[in-house]
Write a protein that holds these residues in place. Structure first.
Motif, PDB file in Angstrom:
ATOM      1  N   ASP A 218       0.822  -1.212   0.000  1.00 26.39           N
ATOM      2  CA  ASP A 218       0.000   0.000   0.000  1.00 26.39           C
ATOM      3  C   ASP A 218       0.857   1.264   0.000  1.00 26.39           C
ATOM      4  OD1 ASP A 218      -2.236  -1.577  -0.024  1.00 26.39           O
ATOM      5  OD2 ASP A 218      -2.644  -1.389   2.127  1.00 26.39           O
ATOM      6  N   VAL A 219       2.036   1.208   0.614  1.00 27.30           N
ATOM      7  CA  VAL A 219       2.927   2.375   0.653  1.00 27.30           C
ATOM      8  C   VAL A 219       3.468   2.683  -0.731  1.00 27.30           C
ATOM      9  CG1 VAL A 219       5.172   3.213   1.478  1.00 27.30           C
ATOM     10  CG2 VAL A 219       3.570   2.154   3.082  1.00 27.30           C
ATOM     11  N   ILE A 220       4.065   1.704  -1.371  1.00 28.53           N
ATOM     12  CA  ILE A 220       4.724   1.989  -2.654  1.00 28.53           C
ATOM     13  C   ILE A 220       3.684   2.218  -3.757  1.00 28.53           C
ATOM     14  CG2 ILE A 220       4.987  -0.439  -3.340  1.00 28.53           C
ATOM     15  CD1 ILE A 220       7.493   2.476  -3.906  1.00 28.53           C
ATOM     16  N   TYR A 221       2.550   1.552  -3.669  1.00 26.51           N
ATOM     17  CA  TYR A 221       1.528   1.760  -4.691  1.00 26.51           C
ATOM     18  C   TYR A 221       0.950   3.169  -4.593  1.00 26.51           C
ATOM     19  CZ  TYR A 221      -2.357   0.623  -7.836  1.00 26.51           C
ATOM     20  OH  TYR A 221      -3.224   0.593  -8.890  1.00 26.51           O
ATOM     21  N   GLU A 222       0.720   3.632  -3.382  1.00 33.92           N
ATOM     22  CA  GLU A 222       0.237   5.002  -3.197  1.00 33.92           C
ATOM     23  C   GLU A 222       1.273   6.009  -3.684  1.00 33.92           C
ATOM     24  OE1 GLU A 222      -1.022   8.115   0.373  1.00 33.92           O
ATOM     25  OE2 GLU A 222      -0.956   5.957   0.795  1.00 33.92           O
ATOM     26  N   ALA A 223       2.548   5.742  -3.411  1.00 32.82           N
ATOM     27  CA  ALA A 223       3.608   6.647  -3.856  1.00 32.82           C
ATOM     28  C   ALA A 223       3.615   6.769  -5.381  1.00 32.82           C
ATOM     29  CB  ALA A 223       4.958   6.152  -3.353  1.00 32.82           C
ATOM     30  N   TYR A 224       3.478   5.652  -6.073  1.00 28.69           N
ATOM     31  CA  TYR A 224       3.481   5.694  -7.539  1.00 28.69           C
ATOM     32  C   TYR A 224       2.219   6.378  -8.068  1.00 28.69           C
ATOM     33  CZ  TYR A 224       7.712   3.155  -8.719  1.00 28.69           C
ATOM     34  OH  TYR A 224       9.025   2.810  -8.908  1.00 28.69           O
ATOM     35  N   GLN A 225       1.116   6.226  -7.383  1.00 32.23           N
ATOM     36  CA  GLN A 225      -0.119   6.883  -7.829  1.00 32.23           C
ATOM     37  C   GLN A 225      -0.025   8.403  -7.683  1.00 32.23           C
ATOM     38  OE1 GLN A 225      -2.781   4.500  -5.304  1.00 32.23           O
ATOM     39  NE2 GLN A 225      -3.882   3.868  -7.161  1.00 32.23           N
ATOM     40  N   GLN A 226       0.772   8.850  -6.717  1.00 36.24           N
ATOM     41  CA  GLN A 226       0.876  10.282  -6.467  1.00 36.24           C
ATOM     42  C   GLN A 226       2.031  10.948  -7.212  1.00 36.24           C
ATOM     43  OE1 GLN A 226       0.613  11.685  -2.387  1.00 36.24           O
ATOM     44  NE2 GLN A 226      -0.272   9.724  -1.730  1.00 36.24           N
ATOM     45  N   CYS A 227       3.020  10.196  -7.614  1.00 32.76           N
ATOM     46  CA  CYS A 227       4.242  10.820  -8.135  1.00 32.76           C
ATOM     47  C   CYS A 227       3.992  11.515  -9.470  1.00 32.76           C
ATOM     48  CB  CYS A 227       5.369   9.807  -8.243  1.00 32.76           C
ATOM     49  SG  CYS A 227       5.180   8.561  -9.520  1.00 32.76           S
ATOM     50  N   SER A 228       4.859  12.456  -9.772  1.00 23.34           N
ATOM     51  CA  SER A 228       4.710  13.297 -10.961  1.00 23.34           C
ATOM     52  C   SER A 228       5.226  12.603 -12.213  1.00 23.34           C
ATOM     53  CB  SER A 228       5.480  14.601 -10.759  1.00 23.34           C
ATOM     54  OG  SER A 228       6.878  14.337 -10.696  1.00 23.34           O
ATOM     55  N   ASP A 229       4.873  13.161 -13.356  1.00 27.78           N
ATOM     56  CA  ASP A 229       5.411  12.651 -14.612  1.00 27.78           C
ATOM     57  C   ASP A 229       6.930  12.781 -14.644  1.00 27.78           C
ATOM     58  OD1 ASP A 229       2.999  11.852 -15.657  1.00 27.78           O
ATOM     59  OD2 ASP A 229       2.623  13.741 -16.723  1.00 27.78           O
ATOM     60  N   TYR A 230       7.446  13.836 -14.022  1.00 29.26           N
ATOM     61  CA  TYR A 230       8.899  14.021 -13.987  1.00 29.26           C
ATOM     62  C   TYR A 230       9.548  12.859 -13.224  1.00 29.26           C
ATOM     63  CZ  TYR A 230      13.484  16.113 -13.309  1.00 29.26           C
ATOM     64  OH  TYR A 230      14.841  16.342 -13.313  1.00 29.26           O
ATOM     65  N   ASP A 231       8.941  12.470 -12.101  1.00 29.68           N
ATOM     66  CA  ASP A 231       9.464  11.325 -11.347  1.00 29.68           C
ATOM     67  C   ASP A 231       9.449  10.066 -12.203  1.00 29.68           C
ATOM     68  OD1 ASP A 231       9.933  12.629  -8.857  1.00 29.68           O
ATOM     69  OD2 ASP A 231       7.786  12.544  -8.423  1.00 29.68           O
ATOM     70  N   LEU A 232       8.354   9.828 -12.881  1.00 27.80           N
ATOM     71  CA  LEU A 232       8.222   8.624 -13.691  1.00 27.80           C
ATOM     72  C   LEU A 232       9.197   8.608 -14.861  1.00 27.80           C
ATOM     73  CD1 LEU A 232       4.326   8.235 -13.791  1.00 27.80           C
ATOM     74  CD2 LEU A 232       5.943   6.849 -12.493  1.00 27.80           C
ATOM     75  N   GLU A 233       9.509   9.773 -15.383  1.00 29.73           N
ATOM     76  CA  GLU A 233      10.396   9.849 -16.544  1.00 29.73           C
ATOM     77  C   GLU A 233      11.870   9.795 -16.157  1.00 29.73           C
ATOM     78  OE1 GLU A 233       9.875   9.859 -19.823  1.00 29.73           O
ATOM     79  OE2 GLU A 233       7.740   9.502 -19.451  1.00 29.73           O
ATOM     80  N   PHE A 234      12.237  10.483 -15.074  1.00 25.22           N
ATOM     81  CA  PHE A 234      13.661  10.669 -14.792  1.00 25.22           C
ATOM     82  C   PHE A 234      14.111  10.076 -13.452  1.00 25.22           C
ATOM     83  CE2 PHE A 234      12.266  14.266 -17.470  1.00 25.22           C
ATOM     84  CZ  PHE A 234      13.034  14.020 -18.584  1.00 25.22           C
ATOM     85  N   GLY A 235      13.188   9.651 -12.618  1.00 22.20           N
ATOM     86  CA  GLY A 235      13.571   9.098 -11.327  1.00 22.20           C
ATOM     87  C   GLY A 235      14.166   7.705 -11.448  1.00 22.20           C
ATOM     88  N   THR A 236      14.973   7.323 -10.455  1.00 24.43           N
ATOM     89  CA  THR A 236      15.566   5.984 -10.438  1.00 24.43           C
ATOM     90  C   THR A 236      15.423   5.294  -9.087  1.00 24.43           C
ATOM     91  OG1 THR A 236      17.734   6.891  -9.838  1.00 24.43           O
ATOM     92  CG2 THR A 236      17.293   6.582 -12.187  1.00 24.43           C
TER      93      THR A 236
END
Length: 449
Positions: A218-236
């Protein structure tokens, strides 16, 4: 897309379950394993493997996760490492659409179990998010169960052991997030805009973030649901997402040196070397004569034990190969020396080869078989002897298709004691080399000691 029925994988190298754990960690791990094996209170655990990378740094056209190591794709070794952990119930692999059929073929060929495939995103984070969505039962017709804990691991880190997976899973259950770390090998520096040194970090105060990482689902799934497009594109860093969006501070767990990631082409050779070393630690000697201490095959066995004191050498009778082989398979032996004293043909070796083919032992690793022949050069002309033994080429060509590497070794017998000992020593050296190198190029060769 689910592939493979539930249950364990085919033949798999055994791994130490609680290696490296101490005190409270060992007690907690033992309790977790006990509950998991009994199907009781242990939390449900799944794993997500992002495998959509193109392998640009590898410098080869094939994505690195599909590059062959001992004729087998790298990702298959990583799946094997996770499959042998009985308490990981589902393994979700995110692969690109163009590699979906390739991945299906790998799962089927190497008999991987508990595997589900989802389409990867264009970035690592998007691939992980797709895997989490599948586990969250957001996908239509999905039979996956939403886990309590999810492990995220790289498809190109094939040597992860169960003890590390266990430590991060237990830490995630308690803290919400956990990740393996290692000491920095090199100092990290920050360059200025003009390419000069701006500042450096104190190496002793920092650590390298490795995989595996684990989270309360539930923690990591919520984090991914909230994160920005920038996080999804450039985060590691997955741990950073849990901290940024769910205010969950990850517990850092000391990882082992074998967590390194296959990144460059040279890493493939290193991985191959490690795998060869692991599967060369046991030799089984099978003989075609009655067991007695004067048997010349026993002399070879003793020489192998003497020359290879770091390798476990066991022996048995060829007449019982079918019965004994099942126990040998359970011990994960991938190296066989078939000693022929009573006969100069390949009848007994053929029995062993048939038993190995039926066992499916060679699905995951190449099995080395060395057919050893002790022949009395006084009784049979050399040319006739060699012509008879050259049958090995045909046998080897056929079984090579099933990942069995057959070679021959001829030792003259009888000889005077000194010459015999030297021949046995040379024979032991040849056997050790064939097992260690596992060269497909030497298949079918007949060597003389």
């Amino acid at each position: 897309m689910e592939l493979g029925p539930p249950g364990g994988a085919g033949p798999a190298e055994p791994g130490p379950r609680l290696r490296g754990l101490r005190g409270d960690d060992r007690a907690a791990s033992a309790a977790w394993l006990s509950e998991a094996s009994a199907g009781r209170r242990a939390p449900s655990v799944a794993a997500v493997l992002p495998a959509g990378g193109s392998g640009e740094r590898m410098g080869v056209p094939t994505p690195k996760q599909f590059c062959p190591v001992l004729e087998r794709p790298l990702i298959s070794y990583t799946l094997q490492a996770l499959e042998r952990v009985c308490w990981i119930k589902d393994i979700v692999v995110a692969v690109t659409g163009e590699n979906m059929e390739v991945m299906k073929g790998i799962v089927q060929r190497y008999q991987h179990k508990r595997i589900s495939l989802v389409e990867a995103g264009v970035t690592r984070h998007r691939s992980i998010f797709n895997g989490l969505k599948a586990l969250a039962e957001d996908q239509p017709n999905s039979k996956l169960c939403r886990p309590e804990v999810v492990i995220i691991h790289d498809a190109v880190r094939p040597f992860v052991e169960e003890d590390v997976l266990l430590k991060v899973a237990i830490a995630a259950k308690e803290h919400g997030a956990a990740g393996a770390i290692r000491p920095l090998v090199s100092t990290v520096i920050s360059p200025s805009a003009d390419g000069c040194l701006d500042h450096s970090l104190e190496r002793a105060s920092h650590r390298a973030s490795e995989m595996p990482q684990a989270f309360l689902f539930d923690v990591i799934y919520e984090a991914y649901q909230q994160c920005s497009d920038y996080d999804l594109e450039f985060g590691t860093e997955c741990l950073q997402l849990a901290l940024k969006y769910c205010h969950t501070k990850a517990k850092l767990v000391e990882g082992s040196p074998d967590l390194w990631k296959v990144t460059y082409k040279r890493d493939l050779y290193a991985a191959e070397s490690i795998i060869k070393e692991r599967i060369s630690q046991q030799i089984c000697i099978l003989m075609d004569a009655k067991e007695d201490e004067e048997h010349v095959g026993r002399c070879l066995e003793e020489m192998l034990k003497k020359e290879l004191n770091h390798v476990k050498v066991t022996s048995g009778a060829l007449c019982h190969a079918g019965r004994d082989l099942q126990q040998i398979i359970l011990e994960q032996c991938y190296n066989f020396v078939c000693v022929n004293v009573m006969t100069s043909d390949f009848e007994e070796t053929r029995k062993l080869l048939n038993a190995l083919e039926e066992s499916n032992l060679s699905i995951l690793y190449p099995v080395v078989v060395i057919s050893v022949h002790f022949l009395d050069y006084k009784l049979v002309p050399f040319g006739q002897k060699m012509e008879h033994l050259m049958q090995i080429k045909e046998f080897a060509k056929e079984v090579k298709k099933r990942n069995i590497l057959l070679c021959g070794l001829l030792i003259y017998y009888p000889q005077d004691e000194q010459k015999l000992q030297e021949s046995l020593r040379q024979g032991a050296t040849i056997i050790a080399t064939l097992i260690k190198e596992r060269s497909f190029g030497l298949v079918g060769q007949l060597m003389v000691a």
